[in-house]
Design a protein around this motif. Structure first.
Motif, short mmCIF file in Angstrom:
data_model
loop_
_atom_site.label_atom_id
_atom_site.label_comp_id
_atom_site.label_asym_id
_atom_site.label_seq_id
_atom_site.Cartn_x
_atom_site.Cartn_y
_atom_site.Cartn_z
N LEU A 44 0.83 -1.21 0.00
CA LEU A 44 0.00 0.00 0.00
C LEU A 44 0.86 1.26 0.00
O LEU A 44 0.57 2.22 -0.71
N ALA A 45 1.93 1.25 0.79
CA ALA A 45 2.85 2.39 0.80
C ALA A 45 3.53 2.53 -0.55
O ALA A 45 3.70 3.65 -1.06
N CYS A 46 3.92 1.41 -1.14
CA CYS A 46 4.55 1.44 -2.48
C CYS A 46 3.60 2.04 -3.50
O CYS A 46 4.01 2.85 -4.34
N ASP A 47 2.34 1.65 -3.44
CA ASP A 47 1.35 2.17 -4.38
C ASP A 47 1.19 3.68 -4.23
O ASP A 47 1.15 4.41 -5.22
N LYS A 48 1.13 4.15 -3.00
CA LYS A 48 1.01 5.59 -2.76
C LYS A 48 2.23 6.34 -3.30
O LYS A 48 2.09 7.41 -3.90
N MET A 49 3.41 5.79 -3.06
CA MET A 49 4.62 6.46 -3.54
C MET A 49 4.69 6.44 -5.06
O MET A 49 5.05 7.45 -5.69
N ALA A 50 4.36 5.32 -5.68
CA ALA A 50 4.38 5.23 -7.14
C ALA A 50 3.45 6.28 -7.75
O ALA A 50 3.82 6.97 -8.70
N ASN A 51 2.26 6.41 -7.19
CA ASN A 51 1.32 7.42 -7.69
C ASN A 51 1.88 8.82 -7.50
O ASN A 51 1.77 9.67 -8.38
N ALA A 52 2.48 9.09 -6.35
CA ALA A 52 3.04 10.41 -6.08
C ALA A 52 4.19 10.74 -7.03
O ALA A 52 4.35 11.88 -7.45
N PHE A 53 4.99 9.73 -7.37
CA PHE A 53 6.13 9.95 -8.25
C PHE A 53 5.75 9.86 -9.73
O PHE A 53 6.56 10.16 -10.60
#
Length: 142
Positions: A44-53
């Motif tokens: 979930l954290a990876c998904d949030k970061m991928a979207n942010a980047f």
């Protein structure tokens, strides 16, 4: 790989560890451990970061800029490599391109060209859908 990617993308985005930690829903200390490789973020954290980047989750986890000799591709953008044009103008589309765009043998492709911007390929059925929508919209406006 993920530790290097998180750090690289964070720095390119001009964000602090604390800012990305907030995006990922964690503390700066935990985020720091992700960047150093002491621990790994959950999906979930990876998904949030991928979207942010603005990158795909797969690229965040696996992309290797050094091996690819190219920076991270923006989400939804692809570089499939090069193809050789045959003597009669034929090309073979890379397998990954065919898979992503659901192109199979026997499909019709429309070839568009702009002398300043290059060549574009579209599936004929999608081009026809676009034309039908444009005509319908034009008729509604009359």
């Amino acid at each position: 790989m993920i530790a290097e990617n998180i750090q690289l993308l964070r720095k390119r985005a001009g964000l602090t560890q604390e800012e990305v930690a907030d995006i990922a829903g964690t503390s700066r200390q935990t985020f720091s451990k992700w960047e150093t490789g002491e621990s790994v973020p959950d999906v979930l954290a990876c998904d949030k970061m991928a979207n942010a980047f603005g990158v795909t989750l797969d690229d965040l986890l696996h992309y290797d800029e050094k091996a690819n000799l190219l920076p991270f591709p923006p989400k939804g953008k692809h570089l499939f490599g090069t193809v050789t044009v045959g003597t009669r103008g034929q090309i073979v589309l890379p397998k990954k391109a065919r898979e992503i765009f659901h192109i199979e043998g026997g499909d019709s492709i429309v070839v568009l060209g702009d002398e300043t911007q290059g060549i574009a390929l579209l599936k004929a059925e999608e081009m026809m859908e676009f034309i039908q929508k444009a005509l319908k919209k034009g008729n509604e406006e009359m």
